[in-house]
Design a protein around this motif. Structure first.
Motif, mmCIF file in Angstrom:
data_model
loop_
_atom_site.group_PDB
_atom_site.id
_atom_site.type_symbol
_atom_site.label_atom_id
_atom_site.label_comp_id
_atom_site.label_asym_id
_atom_site.label_seq_id
_atom_site.Cartn_x
_atom_site.Cartn_y
_atom_site.Cartn_z
ATOM 1 N N VAL A 6 1.124 -1.341 0.375
ATOM 2 C CA VAL A 6 -0.442 0.071 0.516
ATOM 3 C C VAL A 6 1.032 1.541 -0.221
ATOM 4 C CG1 VAL A 6 -2.043 1.127 0.848
ATOM 5 C CG2 VAL A 6 -1.704 -1.936 1.335
ATOM 6 N N VAL A 7 0.578 1.893 -1.160
ATOM 7 C CA VAL A 7 2.081 3.713 -1.464
ATOM 8 C C VAL A 7 0.737 4.488 -0.668
ATOM 9 C CG1 VAL A 7 3.120 4.913 -2.751
ATOM 10 C CG2 VAL A 7 2.694 1.779 -2.635
ATOM 11 N N ARG A 14 -3.402 4.968 4.926
ATOM 12 C CA ARG A 14 -2.566 3.860 4.258
ATOM 13 C C ARG A 14 -3.610 2.868 5.410
ATOM 14 N NH1 ARG A 14 1.965 6.598 5.007
ATOM 15 N NH2 ARG A 14 2.045 6.269 6.261
ATOM 16 N N GLU A 15 -3.404 3.784 6.984
ATOM 17 C CA GLU A 15 -3.933 2.117 8.173
ATOM 18 C C GLU A 15 -4.673 2.041 7.787
ATOM 19 O OE1 GLU A 15 -4.481 0.211 11.821
ATOM 20 O OE2 GLU A 15 -2.567 1.115 10.300
ATOM 21 N N ALA A 31 4.234 1.905 3.074
ATOM 22 C CA ALA A 31 5.075 3.477 1.307
ATOM 23 C C ALA A 31 4.813 4.455 1.974
ATOM 24 C CB ALA A 31 5.506 2.418 0.130
ATOM 25 N N ALA A 32 5.483 5.175 1.887
ATOM 26 C CA ALA A 32 4.402 6.458 2.102
ATOM 27 C C ALA A 32 4.790 7.495 0.856
ATOM 28 C CB ALA A 32 4.461 7.173 3.987
ATOM 29 N N THR A 51 -1.901 2.436 -5.254
ATOM 30 C CA THR A 51 -0.495 3.187 -4.629
ATOM 31 C C THR A 51 -1.942 4.404 -5.336
ATOM 32 O OG1 THR A 51 1.157 4.346 -4.982
ATOM 33 C CG2 THR A 51 0.707 3.305 -7.129
ATOM 34 N N ASP A 52 -1.387 5.477 -4.608
ATOM 35 C CA ASP A 52 -1.951 7.031 -4.653
ATOM 36 C C ASP A 52 -0.948 7.509 -5.550
ATOM 37 O OD1 ASP A 52 -2.519 9.427 -3.897
ATOM 38 O OD2 ASP A 52 -1.648 9.708 -2.580
ATOM 39 N N LEU A 53 -1.837 8.133 -6.547
ATOM 40 C CA LEU A 53 -1.525 8.207 -7.774
ATOM 41 C C LEU A 53 -0.318 10.067 -7.889
ATOM 42 C CD1 LEU A 53 -4.372 8.341 -10.390
ATOM 43 C CD2 LEU A 53 -2.309 6.775 -9.599
#
Length: 71
Positions: A6-7, A14-15, A31-32, A51-53
């Motif tokens: 999870v990015v 994320r949590e 991953a942040a 992932t976040d874009l």
């Protein structure tokens, strides 16, 4: 079950994603940033990336281009 990365740079999101995925007995790595995501992916154990874009150090949509997760 799957090993999922999870990015996401927002720790609350994320949590939340982690909590939902763990209910399915998946192994979750987090991953942040893209830099940390690449460290996880270089180990070769990730099967799926969520992932976040818009990440602080780049675009999350660059990850599928850089790694073959089918192998």
């Amino acid at each position: 079950m799957a090993h999922i990365l999870v990015v996401e740079d927002d720790p609350l999101i994320r949590e939340l994603v982690r909590t939902v995925l763990e209910r399915g007995d998946h192994t979750i790595s987090e991953a942040a940033s893209l830099a940390v995501a690449h460290q996880h992916l270089d180990r070769g154990q990730i099967q799926l990336v969520l992932t976040d874009l818009g990440l602080p150090d780049g675009d999350g949509d660059d990850i599928p281009v850089a790694y073959d997760l089918d192998g």
